[in-house]
Scaffold this active site. Structure first.
Site, PDB file in Angstrom:
ATOM      1  N   HIS A  58    -113.446 -54.376  16.218  1.00 28.92           N
ATOM      2  CA  HIS A  58    -113.200 -55.123  14.979  1.00 28.92           C
ATOM      3  C   HIS A  58    -114.000 -54.557  13.806  1.00 28.92           C
ATOM      4  O   HIS A  58    -114.367 -55.278  12.882  1.00 28.92           O
ATOM      5  CB  HIS A  58    -113.493 -56.616  15.159  1.00 28.92           C
ATOM      6  CG  HIS A  58    -112.486 -57.280  16.059  1.00 28.92           C
ATOM      7  ND1 HIS A  58    -111.307 -57.799  15.603  1.00 28.92           N
ATOM      8  CD2 HIS A  58    -112.478 -57.463  17.405  1.00 28.92           C
ATOM      9  CE1 HIS A  58    -110.614 -58.302  16.620  1.00 28.92           C
ATOM     10  NE2 HIS A  58    -111.300 -58.109  17.732  1.00 28.92           N
ATOM     11  N   ASP A  60    -112.806 -51.426  12.515  1.00 29.39           N
ATOM     12  CA  ASP A  60    -111.919 -50.498  11.769  1.00 29.39           C
ATOM     13  C   ASP A  60    -111.404 -51.102  10.466  1.00 29.39           C
ATOM     14  O   ASP A  60    -111.426 -50.462   9.420  1.00 29.39           O
ATOM     15  CB  ASP A  60    -110.782 -49.939  12.652  1.00 29.39           C
ATOM     16  CG  ASP A  60    -109.871 -50.966  13.306  1.00 29.39           C
ATOM     17  OD1 ASP A  60    -110.131 -52.180  13.185  1.00 29.39           O
ATOM     18  OD2 ASP A  60    -108.880 -50.543  13.945  1.00 29.39           O
ATOM     19  N   GLY A 152     -98.698 -51.953  28.334  1.00 33.66           N
ATOM     20  CA  GLY A 152     -99.146 -53.337  28.251  1.00 33.66           C
ATOM     21  C   GLY A 152    -100.552 -53.546  28.784  1.00 33.66           C
ATOM     22  O   GLY A 152    -100.942 -54.662  29.105  1.00 33.66           O
ATOM     23  N   SER A 157    -100.097 -47.088  24.898  1.00 32.11           N
ATOM     24  CA  SER A 157     -98.978 -46.274  25.373  1.00 32.11           C
ATOM     25  C   SER A 157     -97.957 -46.032  24.260  1.00 32.11           C
ATOM     26  O   SER A 157     -97.354 -44.962  24.192  1.00 32.11           O
ATOM     27  CB  SER A 157     -98.300 -46.953  26.562  1.00 32.11           C
ATOM     28  OG  SER A 157     -97.844 -48.237  26.201  1.00 32.11           O
ATOM     29  N   SER A 158     -97.797 -46.997  23.362  1.00 30.29           N
ATOM     30  CA  SER A 158     -96.783 -46.797  22.317  1.00 30.29           C
ATOM     31  C   SER A 158     -97.227 -45.724  21.332  1.00 30.29           C
ATOM     32  O   SER A 158     -96.420 -44.885  20.916  1.00 30.29           O
ATOM     33  CB  SER A 158     -96.476 -48.110  21.602  1.00 30.29           C
ATOM     34  OG  SER A 158     -97.652 -48.692  21.127  1.00 30.29           O
ATOM     35  N   ASP A 201    -105.799 -45.562  17.083  1.00 31.46           N
ATOM     36  CA  ASP A 201    -105.045 -45.043  18.222  1.00 31.46           C
ATOM     37  C   ASP A 201    -104.486 -43.651  17.966  1.00 31.46           C
ATOM     38  O   ASP A 201    -104.607 -42.747  18.785  1.00 31.46           O
ATOM     39  CB  ASP A 201    -103.892 -45.985  18.571  1.00 31.46           C
ATOM     40  CG  ASP A 201    -104.387 -47.387  18.854  1.00 31.46           C
ATOM     41  OD1 ASP A 201    -105.612 -47.563  18.937  1.00 31.46           O
ATOM     42  OD2 ASP A 201    -103.548 -48.290  18.969  1.00 31.46           O
TER      43      ASP A 201
HETATM   44  P1  NG1 Z   1    -105.927 -53.452  20.343  1.00 35.28           P
HETATM   45  O1  NG1 Z   1    -105.950 -54.874  20.715  1.00 35.28           O
HETATM   46  O2  NG1 Z   1    -106.746 -52.565  21.253  1.00 35.28           O
HETATM   47  O3  NG1 Z   1    -104.542 -52.906  20.118  1.00 35.28           O
HETATM   48  C1  NG1 Z   1    -106.658 -54.231  17.848  1.00 35.28           C
HETATM   49  C2  NG1 Z   1    -106.266 -53.507  16.575  1.00 35.28           C
HETATM   50  C3  NG1 Z   1    -107.278 -52.368  16.274  1.00 35.28           C
HETATM   51  C4  NG1 Z   1    -108.685 -52.961  16.225  1.00 35.28           C
HETATM   52  C5  NG1 Z   1    -108.949 -53.751  17.517  1.00 35.28           C
HETATM   53  C6  NG1 Z   1    -110.286 -54.443  17.517  1.00 35.28           C
HETATM   54  C7  NG1 Z   1    -103.868 -53.344  16.164  1.00 35.28           C
HETATM   55  C8  NG1 Z   1    -102.589 -52.666  16.580  1.00 35.28           C
HETATM   56  N1  NG1 Z   1    -104.947 -52.893  16.780  1.00 35.28           N
HETATM   57  O4  NG1 Z   1    -106.651 -53.295  18.904  1.00 35.28           O
HETATM   58  O5  NG1 Z   1    -106.917 -51.711  15.083  1.00 35.28           O
HETATM   59  O6  NG1 Z   1    -108.858 -53.759  15.075  1.00 35.28           O
HETATM   60  O7  NG1 Z   1    -107.966 -54.758  17.720  1.00 35.28           O
HETATM   61  O8  NG1 Z   1    -111.299 -53.495  17.465  1.00 35.28           O
HETATM   62  O9  NG1 Z   1    -103.894 -54.214  15.309  1.00 35.28           O
END
Ligand code: NG1
Length: 452
Positions: A58, A60, A152, A157-158, A201
């Site tokens: 949290h 980014d 998932g 993966s996407s 990602d």
């Molecule tokens: P996850 O839950 O790993 O896809 C989400 C946000 C990241 C980042 C993390 C918390 C999306 C697609 N991804 O990641 O950018 O904020 O939570 O560090 O919103």
């Protein structure tokens, strides 16, 4: 001349003979499947890895720091360039046949969840920004278990499929698009599918290097440049992602509330530090100086009196859905987490796994107590992971409210870790967790080309 697959794959997966042999068998199987579908001729092989975030949760969207690692779980695309703009694409796991599209046409997205969307997104974006007239290809996607990116499971993966499609098109069209610019384009390409994620990602997939994690500064610099560096993972350690099997529905509003609380923190801090725009800007100021400016709890009426309207603090006027904001502890998490990412970089560079392990534990405690994104099941999993012999450290990874944990474990203790954690978790929680032991891998790109 016989293709020495193991030699070609060593820069991607490292020198471990068993890994190389397994990967060579996998790639060989893909080449044979490609030949059955499209016949003899040249083939170019591209790939893109999944990722796990080691530390920096949290941060980014607060323009902070993250440190993901690209995994040896990846998506492959076997491709034969075409002279026209047609893309024909089969999937080793999809028995329902090929997908077809033309690069130049803006085709409406297929039903949500159709894997071909993740190829069409980058195709349309690259044609728009680097065309017109990009060549298509005949292709075969291989993201099958156990080497593909599990879907998932919070391993991106996407994004791996999006980036694999992008590097395939970049490769066969010889576009001068690489590094951070390519990663940034891949981030936007994924919007086509309907997600509005962060940049972590795609950057991890594109910029990764075998044996390393990726330190990324999420604040864009002038000219949309990003600072990043590769951080070595000391040899002899594995990263295990364990999926708790818990999925909380509707975490969007909870996520938005956290984003709002950070932004409210910035607005309150601006009274003393007028130039700041993100929590990242107060990283170097001692917490004791910040704390008095950040109330533990603040309500909408008080915020309105201060000229801050929480209803307009999120993008596109999304409501934070609450009138109670826990500003102090949320900001404390983000600010201390940024510091932990920087300290983790130093610890890994020094090969100091003890310190790195401690930082992972602290990051978890901060995510649980200050950001409040853990769950009882995740707590059991982290506790069991930490008790397993050979564990350096463990923490929840990703957005939270269920999902996965990441554990850094001595390589020779991986089996013992899985044997001790999974059954006990099942006994205590009643859910079947899944473990994915991973190594690091190189970033996305062309693996090799050959003629079959
Ligand atoms: P996850 O839950 O790993 O896809 C989400 C946000 C990241 C980042 C993390 C918390 C999306 C697609 N991804 O990641 O950018 O904020 O939570 O560090 O919103």
């Amino acid at each position: 001349m016989a293709l020495n697959l193991q030699a070609l794959l060593a820069p991607i997966y490292g020198e471990d003979p068993q890994t190389l042999q397994e990967q060579a068998t996998r790639y060989q199987r893909g080449l044979e499947a490609f030949a059955r579908i499209y016949g003899a001729g040249p083939v170019l092989v591209f790939r893109s890895p999944g990722r796990v975030n080691l530390i920096g949760e949290h941060t980014d969207y607060n323009h902070g720091f993250v440190m993901p690692m690209a995994l040896d779980k990846d998506v492959l695309i076997f491709a034969r360039p075409r002279e026209d703009q047609q893309v024909n694409i089969a999937n080793i796991e999809d028995r329902f046949g090929k997908r077809h599209f033309t690069i130049s046409e803006e085709i409406p997205p297929k039903p949500i969840g159709d894997w071909a969307n993740y190829l069409q997104g980058p195709a349309q974006l690259l044609e728009r920004e680097h065309g017109p007239g990009l060549k298509g290809f005949d292709g075969l996607v291989d993201g099958a278990p156990p080497y593909g990116v599990p879907r998932g499971a919070g391993l991106s993966s996407s994004s791996a499929l999006t980036v694999a499609a992008a590097v395939t098109l970049v490769g066969i069209n010889q576009l001068a698009l690489q590094g951070a610019a390519l990663a940034e384009a891949c981030g936007r390409a994924e919007w086509y599918v309907g997600t509005r994620g962060g940049i972590m990602d795609q950057f991890s997939a594109v910029l990764a290097k075998h044996g390393h994690a990726l330190f990324l500064d999420c604040r864009p610099r002038e000219g949309n440049e990003y600072y990043f560096k590769h951080v070595p993972i000391p040899a002899g350690y594995a990263v295990i992602v364990v999926d708790s099997g818990v999925r909380h529905k509707n975490t969007g509003p909870l996520f938005n509330r956290r984003v709002a609380e950070g932004r409210i923190g910035v607005r309150l801090l601006q009274k003393k530090f007028p130039g700041i725009t993100h929590l990242r800007d107060v990283n170097d100021i001692p917490w004791e100086e910040l704390e008095p400016l950040l109330p533990e709890v603040i309500h909408t009426d008080e915020l309105l009196r201060l000229g801050i309207d929480p209803e307009t603090i999120l993008d596109q006027g999304v409501s934070p859905g609450t009138d109670t904001f826990y500003v102090r502890k949320r900001c404390r998490h983000v600010i201390t987490e940024n510091q932990r990412v920087l300290q983790s970089v130093s610890a890994l560079e020094a090969g100091d796994m003890e310190t790195f392990g401690r930082l992972l534990q602290e990051a978890h405690a901060s995510a649980r107590d200050d950001y409040e994104i853990s769950t009882p099941e995740i707590e059991v999993l982290v506790e069991l992971a930490n008790q397993a012999p050979g564990t350096v450290g463990a923490r929840l990874t990703g957005a939270g409210w269920g999902g996965c944990i990441v554990a850094v474990v001595q390589q020779d203790a991986v089996e013992a870790f899985v044997q001790s954690v999974l059954p006990e978790y099942n006994r205590r929680v009643g859910l079947q967790a899944k473990a994915f032991p991973c190594q690091s891998s190189a970033g996305a790109g062309q693996a090799f080309s050959t003629t079959i």
